[in-house]
Design a protein around this motif. Structure first.
Motif, mmCIF file in Angstrom:
data_model
loop_
_atom_site.group_PDB
_atom_site.id
_atom_site.type_symbol
_atom_site.label_atom_id
_atom_site.label_comp_id
_atom_site.label_asym_id
_atom_site.label_seq_id
_atom_site.Cartn_x
_atom_site.Cartn_y
_atom_site.Cartn_z
ATOM 1 N N ASN A 47 -14.058 15.812 14.831
ATOM 2 C CA ASN A 47 -15.301 15.276 15.338
ATOM 3 C C ASN A 47 -16.385 15.589 14.318
ATOM 4 O O ASN A 47 -16.635 16.744 14.012
ATOM 5 C CB ASN A 47 -15.608 15.931 16.685
ATOM 6 N N SER A 48 -17.021 14.573 13.794
ATOM 7 C CA SER A 48 -18.039 14.802 12.769
ATOM 8 C C SER A 48 -19.433 15.037 13.345
ATOM 9 O O SER A 48 -20.380 15.236 12.594
ATOM 10 C CB SER A 48 -18.051 13.632 11.788
ATOM 11 N N GLU A 73 -23.181 16.461 11.674
ATOM 12 C CA GLU A 73 -24.469 15.785 11.837
ATOM 13 C C GLU A 73 -25.514 16.753 12.386
ATOM 14 O O GLU A 73 -26.661 16.765 11.938
ATOM 15 C CB GLU A 73 -24.319 14.568 12.734
ATOM 16 N N LEU A 74 -25.132 17.582 13.345
ATOM 17 C CA LEU A 74 -26.054 18.585 13.879
ATOM 18 C C LEU A 74 -26.461 19.599 12.805
ATOM 19 O O LEU A 74 -27.629 19.996 12.722
ATOM 20 C CB LEU A 74 -25.423 19.319 15.069
ATOM 21 N N PHE A 76 -25.270 8.300 8.152
ATOM 22 C CA PHE A 76 -24.100 9.072 8.535
ATOM 23 C C PHE A 76 -22.949 8.128 8.849
ATOM 24 O O PHE A 76 -23.030 7.326 9.763
ATOM 25 C CB PHE A 76 -24.462 9.903 9.759
ATOM 26 N N TYR A 77 -21.879 8.202 8.076
ATOM 27 C CA TYR A 77 -20.704 7.358 8.277
ATOM 28 C C TYR A 77 -19.493 8.274 8.338
ATOM 29 O O TYR A 77 -18.970 8.684 7.311
ATOM 30 C CB TYR A 77 -20.571 6.357 7.135
ATOM 31 N N LEU A 78 -19.059 8.626 9.512
ATOM 32 C CA LEU A 78 -17.939 9.546 9.716
ATOM 33 C C LEU A 78 -18.182 10.895 9.031
ATOM 34 O O LEU A 78 -17.261 11.648 8.798
ATOM 35 C CB LEU A 78 -16.626 8.942 9.192
ATOM 36 N N LEU A 128 -16.095 26.133 7.834
ATOM 37 C CA LEU A 128 -17.253 25.245 7.910
ATOM 38 C C LEU A 128 -17.028 24.065 6.962
ATOM 39 O O LEU A 128 -17.263 24.153 5.767
ATOM 40 C CB LEU A 128 -18.520 26.007 7.529
ATOM 41 N N GLY A 129 -16.505 22.962 7.497
ATOM 42 C CA GLY A 129 -16.226 21.788 6.691
ATOM 43 C C GLY A 129 -14.835 21.771 6.082
ATOM 44 O O GLY A 129 -14.472 20.816 5.413
#
Length: 187
Positions: free
Chosen positions: A13-14, A18-19, A80-82, A126-127
């Motif tokens: 979940n991306s 974004e947050l 933001f794209y995925l 993280l990522g």
């Protein structure tokens, strides 16, 4: 209504990224694009990694192909794209890989901290996704097949000081990209 207890099931979940981007923009009072490119330049000497390419840079980019092996128009995605959009050169990606292997940068060390882990060894930083290798200890990876002309994979094995960046200019199969990495590592 949630269908599972938080922290018990992994589902990509991306929205969390974004947050994080929104929080960074709030703290630094600048757009994410400026925050990230300034950081990469100042800390990792990465001058050719950025969210958007100029028309000249697009002309120098490798042609991407769709699932039917047809040329795919380069998409200079805004927003933001995925996940956050970034474009880079192989030279900059090698610098990024080396920075992750050396863990000298405090922010990079933070991204390697495991925030979620399953009993089978799979986990998240993280990522980064992470897992246990048979003989090589923990390894980190992130891949992508956004269906816009390219498949990518960045994998590194800190205990072996070994890493791979694989960029394929088609969108046919992310599994094939993983197979390429596994075959190179075995060799």
């Amino acid at each position: 209504k949630p269908d599972t207890l938080p922290g018990t099931k992994f589902q990509y979940n991306s929205s969390a990224m974004e947050l994080l981007i929104l929080q960074l923009e709030k703290v630094y009072h600048e757009p994410y694009e400026k925050i990230i490119t300034s950081y990469l330049r100042a800390h990792l000497n990465m001058y050719d990694t950025k969210p958007f390419l100029t028309p000249e840079e697009i002309n120098r980019a490798v042609q991407g192909y769709d699932n039917n092996s047809k040329p795919q128009q380069f998409l200079n995605l805004k927003g933001f794209y995925l996940g956050p959009t970034m474009n880079s050169t192989i030279n900059d990606m090698v610098k990024y890989l080396q920075a992750n292997l050396s863990e000298k940068d405090e922010a990079i060390r933070l991204t390697h901290q495991i925030t979620y882990r399953k009993k089978n060894g799979f986990g998240l930083g993280l990522g980064w996704m992470t897992d246990d290798s048979d003989n090589d200890g923990r390894y980190f990876y992130h891949d992508g097949n956004t269906k816009i002309g390219y498949n990518t994979l960045c994998t590194f094995y800190p205990t072996e000081h070994l890493g791979f960046i694989i960029i394929v200019n088609d969108t046919i199969s992310q599994d094939k990209v993983g197979d390429v990495e596994n075959n190179i590592k075995k060799a």
